[in-house]
Design a protein around this motif. Sequence first.
Motif, PDB file in Angstrom:
ATOM      1  N   LEU A 142       0.838  -1.197   0.000  1.00 26.61           N
ATOM      2  CA  LEU A 142       0.000   0.000   0.000  1.00 26.61           C
ATOM      3  C   LEU A 142       0.880   1.255   0.000  1.00 26.61           C
ATOM      4  O   LEU A 142       0.631   2.206  -0.759  1.00 26.61           O
ATOM      5  N   ILE A 143       1.908   1.272   0.802  1.00 25.18           N
ATOM      6  CA  ILE A 143       2.833   2.414   0.850  1.00 25.18           C
ATOM      7  C   ILE A 143       3.549   2.573  -0.491  1.00 25.18           C
ATOM      8  O   ILE A 143       3.707   3.686  -0.993  1.00 25.18           O
ATOM      9  N   ALA A 144       3.944   1.448  -1.100  1.00 22.79           N
ATOM     10  CA  ALA A 144       4.625   1.499  -2.399  1.00 22.79           C
ATOM     11  C   ALA A 144       3.727   2.098  -3.479  1.00 22.79           C
ATOM     12  O   ALA A 144       4.223   2.687  -4.444  1.00 22.79           O
ATOM     13  N   LEU A 145       2.418   1.955  -3.305  1.00 19.90           N
ATOM     14  CA  LEU A 145       1.456   2.530  -4.253  1.00 19.90           C
ATOM     15  C   LEU A 145       1.052   3.951  -3.868  1.00 19.90           C
ATOM     16  O   LEU A 145       0.093   4.495  -4.388  1.00 19.90           O
ATOM     17  N   ASP A 146       1.780   4.544  -2.924  1.00 18.09           N
ATOM     18  CA  ASP A 146       1.524   5.896  -2.447  1.00 18.09           C
ATOM     19  C   ASP A 146       0.238   5.981  -1.624  1.00 18.09           C
ATOM     20  O   ASP A 146      -0.442   6.995  -1.611  1.00 18.09           O
ATOM     21  N   GLY A 147      -0.081   4.880  -0.944  1.00 22.17           N
ATOM     22  CA  GLY A 147      -1.230   4.865  -0.051  1.00 22.17           C
ATOM     23  C   GLY A 147      -0.800   5.081   1.386  1.00 22.17           C
ATOM     24  O   GLY A 147       0.389   5.114   1.700  1.00 22.17           O
ATOM     25  N   SER A 148      -1.774   5.213   2.260  1.00 18.09           N
ATOM     26  CA  SER A 148      -1.518   5.452   3.684  1.00 18.09           C
ATOM     27  C   SER A 148      -2.257   4.403   4.502  1.00 18.09           C
ATOM     28  O   SER A 148      -3.470   4.504   4.706  1.00 18.09           O
ATOM     29  N   PRO A 149      -1.554   3.376   4.984  1.00 14.71           N
ATOM     30  CA  PRO A 149      -2.236   2.330   5.741  1.00 14.71           C
ATOM     31  C   PRO A 149      -2.738   2.834   7.091  1.00 14.71           C
ATOM     32  O   PRO A 149      -2.137   3.704   7.705  1.00 14.71           O
ATOM     33  N   TYR A 150      -3.866   2.257   7.503  1.00 18.90           N
ATOM     34  CA  TYR A 150      -4.337   2.516   8.862  1.00 18.90           C
ATOM     35  C   TYR A 150      -3.202   2.168   9.810  1.00 18.90           C
ATOM     36  O   TYR A 150      -2.491   1.180   9.609  1.00 18.90           O
ATOM     37  N   SER A 151      -3.059   2.962  10.868  1.00 16.03           N
ATOM     38  CA  SER A 151      -1.927   2.713  11.761  1.00 16.03           C
ATOM     39  C   SER A 151      -2.247   2.967  13.230  1.00 16.03           C
ATOM     40  O   SER A 151      -1.341   3.017  14.057  1.00 16.03           O
ATOM     41  N   THR A 152      -3.525   3.104  13.550  1.00 16.98           N
ATOM     42  CA  THR A 152      -3.908   3.260  14.956  1.00 16.98           C
ATOM     43  C   THR A 152      -4.938   2.191  15.309  1.00 16.98           C
ATOM     44  O   THR A 152      -5.657   1.687  14.437  1.00 16.98           O
ATOM     45  N   LEU A 153      -5.026   1.876  16.577  1.00 20.23           N
ATOM     46  CA  LEU A 153      -6.032   0.914  17.028  1.00 20.23           C
ATOM     47  C   LEU A 153      -7.437   1.405  16.698  1.00 20.23           C
ATOM     48  O   LEU A 153      -8.302   0.620  16.312  1.00 20.23           O
ATOM     49  N   LYS A 154      -7.645   2.705  16.842  1.00 19.13           N
ATOM     50  CA  LYS A 154      -8.958   3.276  16.540  1.00 19.13           C
ATOM     51  C   LYS A 154      -9.319   3.050  15.076  1.00 19.13           C
ATOM     52  O   LYS A 154     -10.439   2.627  14.764  1.00 19.13           O
ATOM     53  N   GLU A 155      -8.390   3.311  14.172  1.00 19.41           N
ATOM     54  CA  GLU A 155      -8.648   3.093  12.746  1.00 19.41           C
ATOM     55  C   GLU A 155      -8.930   1.623  12.461  1.00 19.41           C
ATOM     56  O   GLU A 155      -9.837   1.299  11.676  1.00 19.41           O
ATOM     57  N   MET A 156      -8.162   0.742  13.069  1.00 19.66           N
ATOM     58  CA  MET A 156      -8.372  -0.700  12.855  1.00 19.66           C
ATOM     59  C   MET A 156      -9.770  -1.094  13.319  1.00 19.66           C
ATOM     60  O   MET A 156     -10.512  -1.752  12.596  1.00 19.66           O
TER      61      MET A 156
END
Length: 155
Positions: free
Chosen positions: A61-75
Amino acid sequence: MKYTKTKAVLNQLVADLSQMSMIIHQTHWYMRGPNFLKLHPLMDEFMEEIDSQLDVISERLIALDGSPYSTLKEMAENTKIQDWPGEWDKTTPERLAHLVDGYRYLEDLYQHGIEVSDVEKDFSTQDIFIGLKTAIKKKIWMIQAELGSAPEIDE
């Protein structure tokens, strides 16, 4: 914007693989009864595999210029895999069946990713989805065998 739908599937997988890791962890913690000595350490292997998939998916996802969820709240806000409270009211077979449900959901999501990445012609991500779906299908078969059930791969 390139690969919009593929990136959405990748981010959904970030949330769902994170949730699945916790469900496996809960199974590991709340396991009792027959086959405990065999199944308890096996859950560590299951978690490692899911966490590895999470890393591959997030990095793609990062390689495709995306921003992965990265907090417990987002998950928690974005996962579609149901959790259970940490209580002793479930048997190990019930917990394993719950794992199968989660793995089947992931299998379907990987299939959706295969289809979306095909339309968007992101064949590198499609290759990742195919490989990880294959690993998930094997896990379903293994757990179903432990539960004394037919693999039911096509259901």
